[in-house]
Design an enzyme around this catalytic site. Structure first.
Site, PDB file in Angstrom:
ATOM      1  CE  LYS A   1      41.749   5.643 -14.172  1.00 31.68           C
ATOM      2  NZ  LYS A   1      42.137   4.735 -13.956  1.00 31.68           N
TER       3      LYS A   1
ATOM      4  CB  CYS B   1      49.413  11.396  -4.927  1.00 35.79           C
ATOM      5  SG  CYS B   1      49.981  12.790  -3.572  1.00 35.79           S
TER       6      CYS B   1
ATOM      7  CB  ILE C   1      41.226  10.771 -16.849  1.00 36.36           C
ATOM      8  CG1 ILE C   1      41.483  10.399 -18.455  1.00 36.36           C
ATOM      9  CG2 ILE C   1      42.068   9.698 -16.571  1.00 36.36           C
ATOM     10  CD1 ILE C   1      42.393  10.366 -19.483  1.00 36.36           C
TER      11      ILE C   1
END
Length: 257
Positions: free
Chosen positions: A172, A192, A168
């Site tokens: 991403k 983030c 993942i």
């Protein structure tokens, strides 16, 4: 040579220097003004106040946590909040890449909408424990180092787990890189939660495309992560394969490094 000094009106003095040159006379005149320090005019109070007047918005330019410029038209930071909106407006952003999986706050969405900023969200979990419950860092590294072994599984106590987080994360990051490298999306801000780990991984992968050496990439990552630097993130950066992205156009400043 002789000096002639005369007293002038208005508290001025004139000194004349007479020189003989080739049978002629040459005069140099210097005027010196005497200033009365007790009679210096002061600017009116209104003018002084005007010089000190600063627009209120300029006093509230607060950058987000860990804000920094990555390249021309590319910035990085922690999660921006309302206190940072005035500062962000000065960047003239077209896009924001958010690497947080949580729904974007309504207040932030309203700010983006009112300023014509597009949001690209690539949700990556910030805590390894949420993706790989119970696994220690060393086991996670083993998972990462073996990520191309399709049939490999790893045991944690009596349970088995595969490697979902690694795949993942890789997927991403690649999706986010395509947005990041498209200059139509610039100026752009990457963030983030704290601007350290997930943001550091995305920026580090971009640096690999810019042909930075791995030492410089890891140094930049650790400069932002500081004492929170993760060995797992650094292994990810070392192993990230950019061969499938080499033909992605990059026209900003460091692309030819």
């Amino acid at each position: 040579m002789k000096l002639i000094e005369k007293t002038m009106s208005m508290n001025q003095f004139r000194t004349m220097e007479e020189e003989k040159q080739d049978g002629g006379e040459l005069f140099h005149t210097i005027e010196v003004a005497k200033v009365d320090r007790n009679n210096v005019s002061q600017p009116p109070p209104a003018a002084t106040a005007a010089l000190l007047e600063v627009p209120g918005d300029e006093l509230n330019l607060i950058p987000p946590l860990n804000f920094s410029m990555v390249d021309n038209g590319i910035f990085r930071s922690g999660f921006p909040d309302s206190a940072n909106f005035s500062f962000i407006k000065t960047l003239g952003l077209r896009s924001i890449i958010s690497l947080c999986p949580e729904p974007y706050p309504e207040n932030n969405m309203q700010f983006l909408k009112s300023n014509g900023i597009s949001l690209f969200q690539f949700g990556i979990e910030g805590s390894k424990s949420k993706c790989l419950p119970g696994l220690e860092n060393e086991v996670w590294l083993h998972i990462w180092s073996s990520k191309h072994q399709k049939e490999d599984f790893y045991t944690n106590g009596n349970s088995k787990t595969s490697e979902p987080f690694v795949d993942i994360l890789d997927q991403k990051i690649r999706e986010a890189l395509k947005v990041l490298l498209d200059e139509k999306n610039h100026p752009l801000l990457i963030h983030c939660k704290r601007g350290k780990h997930r943001t550091g991984c995305l920026v580090g992968c971009m640096r690999k495309l810019q042909k930075w050496c791995i030492t410089s990439i890891l140094d930049e990552y650790k400069r932002f992560a500081a004492a929170k630097a993760r060995v797992s993130d650094q292994r990810f950066l070392e192993s990230f394969d950019v061969s499938g992205l080499k033909h992605t156009p990059m026209s900003f400043s460091c692309s030819n490094r």
